[in-house]
Design an enzyme around this catalytic site. Structure first.
Site, mmCIF file in Angstrom:
data_model
loop_
_atom_site.group_PDB
_atom_site.id
_atom_site.type_symbol
_atom_site.label_atom_id
_atom_site.label_comp_id
_atom_site.label_asym_id
_atom_site.label_seq_id
_atom_site.Cartn_x
_atom_site.Cartn_y
_atom_site.Cartn_z
ATOM 1 N N HIS A 176 0.853 -1.199 0.000
ATOM 2 C CA HIS A 176 0.000 0.000 0.000
ATOM 3 C C HIS A 176 0.888 1.248 0.000
ATOM 4 C CE1 HIS A 176 -3.335 2.563 0.449
ATOM 5 N NE2 HIS A 176 -3.989 1.961 1.412
ATOM 6 N N TYR A 181 -0.875 7.165 3.392
ATOM 7 C CA TYR A 181 -0.329 6.358 4.482
ATOM 8 C C TYR A 181 1.205 6.407 4.429
ATOM 9 C CZ TYR A 181 -5.175 5.215 5.092
ATOM 10 O OH TYR A 181 -6.526 5.338 5.300
ATOM 11 N N ARG A 228 0.411 -0.406 -4.969
ATOM 12 C CA ARG A 228 -0.664 0.575 -5.225
ATOM 13 C C ARG A 228 -0.143 1.994 -4.980
ATOM 14 N NH1 ARG A 228 -6.962 1.531 -3.153
ATOM 15 N NH2 ARG A 228 -7.698 1.210 -5.266
ATOM 16 N N ARG A 318 -16.370 0.745 -4.394
ATOM 17 C CA ARG A 318 -17.736 0.913 -3.872
ATOM 18 C C ARG A 318 -18.765 0.034 -4.555
ATOM 19 N NH1 ARG A 318 -17.046 7.238 -4.422
ATOM 20 N NH2 ARG A 318 -15.834 6.345 -6.148
HETATM 21 C C1 LIG Z 1 -15.344 1.729 2.539
HETATM 22 C C2 LIG Z 1 -14.043 1.956 1.811
HETATM 23 C C3 LIG Z 1 -12.882 1.389 2.295
HETATM 24 C C4 LIG Z 1 -11.668 1.548 1.604
HETATM 25 N N1 LIG Z 1 -10.536 0.910 2.069
HETATM 26 C C5 LIG Z 1 -9.386 0.958 1.352
HETATM 27 C C6 LIG Z 1 -8.242 0.189 1.755
HETATM 28 O O1 LIG Z 1 -8.282 -0.562 2.741
HETATM 29 N N2 LIG Z 1 -7.126 0.301 0.994
HETATM 30 C C7 LIG Z 1 -7.052 1.109 -0.116
HETATM 31 O O2 LIG Z 1 -6.008 1.171 -0.767
HETATM 32 N N3 LIG Z 1 -8.134 1.805 -0.533
HETATM 33 C C8 LIG Z 1 -9.296 1.732 0.164
HETATM 34 N N4 LIG Z 1 -10.412 2.398 -0.299
HETATM 35 C C9 LIG Z 1 -10.378 3.046 -1.629
HETATM 36 C C10 LIG Z 1 -10.898 2.063 -2.691
HETATM 37 O O3 LIG Z 1 -10.034 0.956 -2.839
HETATM 38 C C11 LIG Z 1 -11.010 2.742 -4.071
HETATM 39 O O4 LIG Z 1 -9.754 3.281 -4.412
HETATM 40 C C12 LIG Z 1 -12.048 3.870 -4.095
HETATM 41 O O5 LIG Z 1 -13.277 3.448 -3.507
HETATM 42 C C13 LIG Z 1 -12.308 4.336 -5.537
HETATM 43 O O6 LIG Z 1 -12.767 3.258 -6.336
HETATM 44 P P1 LIG Z 1 -14.334 3.107 -6.733
HETATM 45 O O7 LIG Z 1 -14.698 4.392 -7.434
HETATM 46 O O8 LIG Z 1 -14.418 1.916 -7.613
HETATM 47 O O9 LIG Z 1 -15.087 2.968 -5.432
HETATM 48 C C14 LIG Z 1 -11.626 2.298 0.408
HETATM 49 C C15 LIG Z 1 -12.808 2.884 -0.072
HETATM 50 C C16 LIG Z 1 -13.997 2.711 0.606
HETATM 51 C C17 LIG Z 1 -15.278 3.317 0.038
#
Ligand SMILES: Cc1cc2nc3c(=O)[nH]c(=O)nc-3n(C[C@H](O)[C@H](O)[C@H](O)COP(=O)(O)O)c2cc1C
Length: 366
Positions: A176, A181, A228, A318
């Site tokens: 990550h 972070y 990432r 999401r």
């Molecule tokens: C509830 C939630 C938890 C997330 N947890 C992480 C995580 O643990 N690690 C990470 O790199 N991104 C995390 N993200 C970001 C998502 O991986 C992703 O980059 C972001 O939702 C955009 O993608 P999408 O438009 O398909 O939702 C999180 C997003 C959401 C909504």
């Protein structure tokens, strides 16, 4: 040549993926005693195993690396066993799964740290952000700058966590390096004011990420190591004065290390894709292996980006929360279900493993 769509198979290193849909990492704050994945986690991930590749929620590599309550770890035997139940369940359904390795750095709270210690950071600069702790969102605590003598310990925690992930049955790990972070704090110069070999120039700010990646690659192999990045995301208060030059360099170096994939959050994480000018195609050109694109993708955008050869795989975050059968729904052009924001972070089975598939909802509707 076969047309590249979301539903055509793909070879990732030594793995055969059944399609090009990836479950993006999603933190859900449901770990149990000892920060072991909850009893529901195996069901949650296996419900989504029809994706070509699953990436786990961010998982801390050490106690110091934790920033939110009830997030799982990968540094104790019980955590390794807990994750093994997840990987077994996913593999039983023919899925593939990587573990996301996480150190939050300054995005933490003294209540989560050993003996109430300050969270650690490249520099003693507090982020303007909150963490979920004590069952509510609270401001992060004042961090202290890591001494240069502590950095080899951080690298070795990542290395050990990667070995633990393989022991837990994962097909690989994702480092990550995104979303503000620890590793991103080193990369971005509003969070990194160091004057030693880990701050200042583009090369110095990239050093910790590259040392971590090299250590993980030497431990488990480049074909099981992904990274990432989120070059322009302001998540957790980070920003860079020179993102294009910084990330062009980082990606060239990751390419030289031969990591199996680069996973890029294009734009502001969960927000606008065009938050700042940035040439993501330049990253793809610098990287020979697999490019996973993420952020705000839907069927149309995913289909056109794949057809234009701007990505190899597309990660959805999401949309997967309320749609365990997202692949099937996308294939049929079926409507997607919304998720309940109240059950995103923390809790049990509700809002986690009870979202119905299309087939289940048509049965209950009839
Ligand atoms: C509830 C939630 C938890 C997330 N947890 C992480 C995580 O643990 N690690 C990470 O790199 N991104 C995390 N993200 C970001 C998502 O991986 C992703 O980059 C972001 O939702 C955009 O993608 P999408 O438009 O398909 O939702 C999180 C997003 C959401 C909504």
């Amino acid at each position: 040549m076969t047309k590249r769509t979301l539903f055509t198979p793909y070879t990732l290193g030594s793995l055969s993926l059944s399609n090009r849909v990836v479950l993006a990492p999603l933190t859900r704050n449901r770990a149990g005693q000892g920060l072991v994945p909850s009893e529901f986690a195996a069901t949650y991930y296996s419900q989504r195993a029809s994706a070509g590749l699953l990436i786990s929620e961010a998982t801390q590599i050490s106690r110091q690396g934790q920033g939110y309550q009830d997030t799982p770890g990968i540094y104790t035997p019980a955590q390794i066993d807990g994750w093994h139940a997840v990987t077994d369940a996913v593999h039983a359904k023919g899925g593939k799964i990587f573990l996301q390795l996480w150190h939050v750095g300054r995005v933490s709270h003294v209540d989560l740290q050993e003996n109430g210690a300050a969270p650690v950071s490249p520099s003693a600069l507090r982020a303007a952000t909150k963490v979920f702790v004590n069952n509510r969102f609270e401001d992060v605590s004042e961090p202290r700058a890591l001494d240069i003598s502590e950095l080899p310990g951080v690298v070795s925690d990542f290395r050990q966590a990667a070995a633990n992930a393989i022991a837990a049955g994962f097909d690989g790990v994702e480092i990550h390096g995104a979303n503000g972070y620890l590793l991103d704090q080193f990369l971005k110069d509003n969070a990194n004011l160091r004057t030693d070999a880990y701050g200042g120039s583009i090369e110095n700010r990239a050093r910790l990420l590259l040392e971590v990646t090299e250590a993980v690659v030497s431990e488990i192999g480049a074909d099981r190591t992904g990274v990432r990045l989120s070059p322009v995301s302001p998540a957790n208060g980070v920003s860079s004065s020179d993102p294009q030059a910084q990330f062009d360099y980082v990606v060239e170096q990751l390419d030289a290390l031969g990591v199996v994939y680069l996973h890029v959050v294009e734009g502001a994480t969960g927000g606008p894709r065009d938050v700042a000018p940035f040439d993501f195609a330049a990253l793809r050109q610098r990287f020979k292996n697999t490019y996973i694109a993420n952020n705000g993708y839907d069927l149309d955008l995913a289909t056109s980006r794949l057809a234009e050869d701007q990505a190899d795989l597309i990660a959805f975050g999401r949309p997967f929360i309320g749609n365990p059968d997202l692949v099937e729904r996308l294939k049929r052009g079926a409507p997607l279900s919304a998720f309940n924001p109240a059950t995103l972070y923390g809790g049990g089975a509700a809002g986690y493993i009870d979202y119905p598939t299309l087939a289940e909802s048509s049965v209950s509707a009839s």
